[in-house]
Design an enzyme around this catalytic site. Sequence first.
Site, PDB file in Angstrom:
ATOM      1  N   CYS A 150     -55.413  -4.279 -20.163  1.00 46.63           N
ATOM      2  CA  CYS A 150     -55.145  -2.864 -19.611  1.00 46.63           C
ATOM      3  C   CYS A 150     -56.312  -2.412 -18.587  1.00 46.63           C
ATOM      4  O   CYS A 150     -55.918  -1.587 -17.796  1.00 46.63           O
ATOM      5  CB  CYS A 150     -55.249  -1.759 -20.748  1.00 46.63           C
ATOM      6  SG  CYS A 150     -54.170  -2.253 -22.128  1.00 46.63           S
TER       7      CYS A 150
ATOM      8  N   HIS B 277     -56.690   5.057 -18.434  1.00 45.35           N
ATOM      9  CA  HIS B 277     -55.459   4.180 -18.893  1.00 45.35           C
ATOM     10  C   HIS B 277     -54.498   4.798 -19.879  1.00 45.35           C
ATOM     11  O   HIS B 277     -55.142   5.566 -20.888  1.00 45.35           O
ATOM     12  CB  HIS B 277     -55.986   3.033 -19.658  1.00 45.35           C
ATOM     13  CG  HIS B 277     -55.109   2.071 -20.415  1.00 45.35           C
ATOM     14  ND1 HIS B 277     -53.781   1.615 -20.070  1.00 45.35           N
ATOM     15  CD2 HIS B 277     -55.220   1.663 -21.647  1.00 45.35           C
ATOM     16  CE1 HIS B 277     -53.262   1.151 -20.859  1.00 45.35           C
ATOM     17  NE2 HIS B 277     -53.892   0.980 -21.672  1.00 45.35           N
TER      18      HIS B 277
ATOM     19  N   ASN C  71     -47.344   2.718 -23.045  1.00 44.21           N
ATOM     20  CA  ASN C  71     -48.486   2.175 -22.635  1.00 44.21           C
ATOM     21  C   ASN C  71     -48.118   0.747 -22.049  1.00 44.21           C
ATOM     22  O   ASN C  71     -47.562  -0.174 -22.538  1.00 44.21           O
ATOM     23  CB  ASN C  71     -49.362   1.830 -23.796  1.00 44.21           C
ATOM     24  CG  ASN C  71     -50.614   0.927 -23.619  1.00 44.21           C
ATOM     25  OD1 ASN C  71     -50.716   0.334 -22.376  1.00 44.21           O
ATOM     26  ND2 ASN C  71     -51.444   0.877 -24.410  1.00 44.21           N
TER      27      ASN C  71
HETATM   28  C1  COA Z   1     -51.666   2.761 -33.179  1.00 42.22           C
HETATM   29  C2  COA Z   1     -52.340   4.401 -33.249  1.00 42.22           C
HETATM   30  C3  COA Z   1     -51.241   5.226 -32.724  1.00 42.22           C
HETATM   31  C4  COA Z   1     -52.108   4.542 -34.818  1.00 42.22           C
HETATM   32  O1  COA Z   1     -52.715   5.691 -34.805  1.00 42.22           O
HETATM   33  P1  COA Z   1     -53.757   6.014 -36.048  1.00 42.22           P
HETATM   34  O2  COA Z   1     -54.274   7.553 -36.056  1.00 42.22           O
HETATM   35  O3  COA Z   1     -54.950   5.272 -35.707  1.00 42.22           O
HETATM   36  O4  COA Z   1     -53.178   5.627 -37.347  1.00 42.22           O
HETATM   37  P2  COA Z   1     -53.535   4.655 -38.604  1.00 42.22           P
HETATM   38  O5  COA Z   1     -53.512   3.493 -38.270  1.00 42.22           O
HETATM   39  O6  COA Z   1     -55.000   5.089 -38.946  1.00 42.22           O
HETATM   40  O7  COA Z   1     -52.707   5.040 -39.608  1.00 42.22           O
HETATM   41  C5  COA Z   1     -52.307   6.325 -40.213  1.00 42.22           C
HETATM   42  C6  COA Z   1     -51.316   6.241 -41.174  1.00 42.22           C
HETATM   43  O8  COA Z   1     -50.162   6.215 -40.573  1.00 42.22           O
HETATM   44  C7  COA Z   1     -49.337   5.111 -40.884  1.00 42.22           C
HETATM   45  N1  COA Z   1     -48.771   4.513 -40.058  1.00 42.22           N
HETATM   46  C8  COA Z   1     -49.260   3.458 -39.227  1.00 42.22           C
HETATM   47  N2  COA Z   1     -48.149   3.052 -38.172  1.00 42.22           N
HETATM   48  C9  COA Z   1     -47.035   4.090 -38.296  1.00 42.22           C
HETATM   49  C10 COA Z   1     -45.916   4.151 -37.692  1.00 42.22           C
HETATM   50  N3  COA Z   1     -45.724   3.547 -36.565  1.00 42.22           N
HETATM   51  N4  COA Z   1     -45.192   5.058 -38.264  1.00 42.22           N
HETATM   52  C11 COA Z   1     -45.309   5.678 -39.014  1.00 42.22           C
HETATM   53  N5  COA Z   1     -46.585   5.909 -39.843  1.00 42.22           N
HETATM   54  C12 COA Z   1     -47.439   4.718 -39.338  1.00 42.22           C
HETATM   55  C13 COA Z   1     -50.334   4.392 -41.434  1.00 42.22           C
HETATM   56  O9  COA Z   1     -49.847   3.538 -42.664  1.00 42.22           O
HETATM   57  C14 COA Z   1     -51.337   5.250 -42.255  1.00 42.22           C
HETATM   58  O10 COA Z   1     -50.679   5.681 -43.334  1.00 42.22           O
HETATM   59  P3  COA Z   1     -51.599   6.278 -44.507  1.00 42.22           P
HETATM   60  O11 COA Z   1     -52.670   7.331 -44.081  1.00 42.22           O
HETATM   61  O12 COA Z   1     -50.813   6.614 -45.738  1.00 42.22           O
HETATM   62  O13 COA Z   1     -52.528   5.018 -44.840  1.00 42.22           O
HETATM   63  C15 COA Z   1     -53.656   4.285 -32.745  1.00 42.22           C
HETATM   64  O14 COA Z   1     -54.555   3.713 -33.698  1.00 42.22           O
HETATM   65  C16 COA Z   1     -53.924   4.193 -31.276  1.00 42.22           C
HETATM   66  O15 COA Z   1     -53.386   4.562 -30.447  1.00 42.22           O
HETATM   67  N6  COA Z   1     -54.449   2.825 -31.017  1.00 42.22           N
HETATM   68  C17 COA Z   1     -55.020   2.578 -29.806  1.00 42.22           C
HETATM   69  C18 COA Z   1     -53.832   2.088 -28.976  1.00 42.22           C
HETATM   70  C19 COA Z   1     -54.321   1.433 -27.578  1.00 42.22           C
HETATM   71  O16 COA Z   1     -54.903   1.997 -27.267  1.00 42.22           O
HETATM   72  N7  COA Z   1     -53.983   0.269 -27.575  1.00 42.22           N
HETATM   73  C20 COA Z   1     -54.080  -0.516 -26.585  1.00 42.22           C
HETATM   74  C21 COA Z   1     -55.427  -0.617 -25.867  1.00 42.22           C
HETATM   75  S1  COA Z   1     -55.094  -0.547 -24.332  1.00 42.22           S
END
Ligand code: COA
Length: 336
Positions: free
Chosen positions: A122, A261, A292
């Site tokens: 990215c 980004h 993204n």
């Molecule tokens: C992926 C992302 C959106 C997830 O959001 P988050 O707030 O970190 O969520 P978590 O992984 O902590 O999960 C929180 C809860 O949602 C649930 N969950 C995870 N993915 C889910 C989905 N797609 N739909 C519904 N629920 C989901 C998890 O099981 C967890 O449930 P729990 O609280 O009962 O255990 C976030 O971590 C993110 O954007 N990360 C960076 C992405 C990024 O920048 N990527 C590329 C880098 S360039």
Amino acid sequence: MTALSVPNASTNAGLLGLGVYRPERLVPNSEIVDLIDSSDEWVRTRSGIESRRFAGDHETVVSMSVDASRDAIAAAGISADQVDCVVVATVSHLLQTPAAAAMIAEELGSTPAAAFDVSAACAGFCYGVSLASDMIRTGSARHVLVIGVEKLSDLTDPTDRSTAFIFADGAGAVVVGPTDEPGISPVVWGSDGARFDLIRQEAPWPVKVDPDPESLKGSHVLRMDGNPVFRWASFEMAKVAKQAIERAGITVDDLDVFIPHQANMRITDAMARALKLPKHVAVARDIAQQGNTSAASVPLAMERLVADGDAKSGDLALLIAFGAGLVYAAQVVRLP
Ligand SMILES: CC(C)(COP(=O)(O)OP(=O)(O)OC[C@H]1O[C@@H](n2cnc3c(N)ncnc32)[C@H](O)[C@@H]1OP(=O)(O)O)[C@@H](O)C(=O)NCCC(=O)NCCS
């Protein structure tokens, strides 16, 4: 001793033209969520994504790049044969070799431009802009075409809850060339390879055809441990952005635009808060419609701001991008 001939005056470099390609097919959250036991509301709240675009079979890494580049070259007011280096930032050109850049240069009519691909995920577009700026300043090139392009739908598992709703496709390109005033600040960049496995291609491309079918089952899709990436980006990247502002010799009040980004709207919000951006600074939020798109996200977001009238030519923009590696890069540029 005979002295080698090198340019003795450095030339200022800046962005001269911008072009983008957004794939035709708009994919709303409703098309994604059933396979990952999620909901439109969850995806909007947690990531800010409302829809994204997926490329069709006829929209390839090369074709999307060529379309975006034609517009960038036209906007720069040069002809394709004046491009003397093509840098393509991508992780989704599925051939290890040859580089997509050489094919793109040929299709544009830029041959014999130097051409190579950059694998910085990215952050690749910001890496490319930095390389291009240095090439121009030192006389290695006069016009460099920098492309960020991804067809991540080829590398995404539609049943993976942490990536299926995030990754998307598109291309953006800029022409970097000589300018009267400095138009690209020194880059602040780096890596943290200890965290290489947070975002990764799950298995390498097959090295050789093995008669055992079990050995071919490795999946090449991207996997991500989203939450540690989220925390790293939200806390560490604001510090990098601050350093980029300092290295540019400006203050946050001098900025017109912030183009991070497009990884997650909450990461953008966290960085904007940490930077204490004044109200007048327009913040790129292209992720809502585009998802993204990794290396393509910064130029796509740049174009959206200009198209919507939230930014204009000559504005000072802080760019920052980060991703798999982990790698990152930030710089301040004047918008073309
Ligand atoms: C992926 C992302 C959106 C997830 O959001 P988050 O707030 O970190 O969520 P978590 O992984 O902590 O999960 C929180 C809860 O949602 C649930 N969950 C995870 N993915 C889910 C989905 N797609 N739909 C519904 N629920 C989901 C998890 O099981 C967890 O449930 P729990 O609280 O009962 O255990 C976030 O971590 C993110 O954007 N990360 C960076 C992405 C990024 O920048 N990527 C590329 C880098 S360039």
